[in-house]
Each structure stands twice: as C-alpha cells, then as structure tokens.
Design a protein around this motif. Structure first.
Motif, PDB file in Angstrom:
ATOM      1  N   GLY A 146      20.198 -27.945  -7.479  1.00 53.86           N
ATOM      2  CA  GLY A 146      19.832 -27.375  -8.766  1.00 53.86           C
ATOM      3  C   GLY A 146      20.238 -28.278  -9.906  1.00 53.86           C
ATOM      4  N   LEU A 169      25.041 -19.826  -7.611  1.00 53.19           N
ATOM      5  CA  LEU A 169      23.792 -20.121  -6.894  1.00 53.19           C
ATOM      6  C   LEU A 169      23.979 -20.382  -5.402  1.00 53.19           C
ATOM      7  N   THR A 174      18.088 -17.521  -8.910  1.00 58.64           N
ATOM      8  CA  THR A 174      17.767 -18.237 -10.145  1.00 58.64           C
ATOM      9  C   THR A 174      18.916 -18.065 -11.135  1.00 58.64           C
ATOM     10  N   ALA A 190      23.641 -15.724 -11.604  1.00 57.84           N
ATOM     11  CA  ALA A 190      22.346 -15.939 -10.952  1.00 57.84           C
ATOM     12  C   ALA A 190      21.801 -14.590 -10.497  1.00 57.84           C
ATOM     13  N   ASP A 193      16.541 -13.502  -5.452  1.00 59.94           N
ATOM     14  CA  ASP A 193      15.112 -13.278  -5.293  1.00 59.94           C
ATOM     15  C   ASP A 193      14.916 -11.970  -4.518  1.00 59.94           C
TER      16      ASP A 193
END
Length: 199
Positions: A146, A169, A174, A190, A193
């Motif tokens: 990242g 992360l 994200t 973060a 998902d």
C-alpha cells in the motif's frame, strides 16, 4: 437481521418508528457497502426521506430520522510512545472518531507492532473496547502492500517505517483514515471489504 449479521442498532426507538413506517410505505436504504441480491419488501435504494435505513460505520444522518445499522467492519492501527497512558490512547482514538464521524461500535479489531504488546495503556484501552488486540512483527507489517506515510525515525526504533497504517491494513481493506498523531499516539483506520445481503 441486524443481530444475525453482528450489527449494532443506533436507536431502538428509531427501529420501532422504522418498523411502523415500513408497513405503510416504501422506505429508502443507503449503504456504505455493496448490496447483493434483492432488498426486503418495502425498501428501495435512496438517500433522502422522512425516515430511512443506513448501513454504515459513520455517525452521519442522511434522513430526517435515520436508523443506522453498524457492522463490525473497522480495523484500528495504533502506534504509541513507550509508557503511554490508557487515557492518552482513548483521547487519540476518540479525536479521530470525532473528526471523521466514525461510530466506534464499528471497530472489529485493534492492531499494533509486537514491541508494543506489553504497553499497559494500549492493552487497557483495547480491553475497555472489549477487543483482544493483535500484535505483528516488523517484517509482517513491512510486507503489507500500500501507500503509507513513512517515518525514518519510526523505522530506526521499530523496524517498520509506519506502524499504525500498516497495522490497520494487515487484514486487508481500504485505509479511510491515514496516520493521525495525537499526543504520543498514532491512529489509522481501515474498513474491510464486505457486502450486505438480506437473503
């Protein structure tokens, strides 16, 4: 449905109002996450109305009366100086939550670097949140891919160029809050998902 999907309900009064209103008319649904499959009867996608349902990790209120369902979907990455107090960690996390309108009931995990695994302030804060914190070695954090905010000083002390963002992360997702420093504590957040399904 909220309980089955491990979601907090923002207000039981609003939930009752919503349940009564949906018997009379279609109500709007907004979601921070993709909705898979059909919506339940009486619900349509939308972002305005007298009363509506919002699946979110925020404290935002898009409807005049907003019923928020809050999934466990946020990962907190925390770095701190040695000997930090529990109150300092709490203040830093609450400041970040306030600045970004985050509902802390959405926090699923707390992570940091392994050299912080005996920091009483960090452990005390995590216990107060009802979460067992996870700690990772510097090379595990450095393996996270990242775009991070590097610090050469942090790298010399810990072996990782950024603790909080990489910790946030390490389980994927994200980054929604980049490294934020508050009185000896760094915080990043973060969101994982996920999809929402009513089926």
């Amino acid at each position: 449905w909220a309980v089955r999907n491990n979601m907090a309900i923002s207000s039981m009064k609003t939930a009752k109002d919503f349940a009564a209103a949906i018997l009379e008319r279609e109500l709007p649904l907004k979601s921070d996450f993709p909705v898979k499959g059909k919506l339940p009867g009486g619900m349509v996608p939308g972002e305005d109305g007298e009363i509506g349902l919002y699946i979110t990790y925020t404290r935002e209120q898009p409807f005049k009366e907003t019923l928020r369902l809050i999934p466990k979907c946020l990962h907190l990455g925390i770095g701190c100086r040695k000997g930090i107090s529990e109150e300092a960690v709490r203040q830093a996390v609450h400041q970040v939550a306030e600045e970004h309108a985050i509902d802390l009931r959405a926090v699923e995990s707390i992570a940091s670097i392994d050299i912080k695994s005996e920091e009483e302030g960090l452990l005390g804060f995590a216990k107060d949140m009802g979460i067992t914190p996870e700690f990772f070695a510097a090379d595990e954090l450095m393996a996270v891919e990242g775009d991070f905010t590097p610090s050469e000083f942090v790298r010399t002390v810990t072996g990782a160029d950024n603790v909080c963002e990489r910790s946030a992360l390490i389980k994927g997702g994200t980054l929604i809050v980049r490294k934020t420093a508050v009185n000896g504590v760094t915080v990043a957040v973060a969101v994982k998902d996920m999809e929402v399904s009513f089926e």
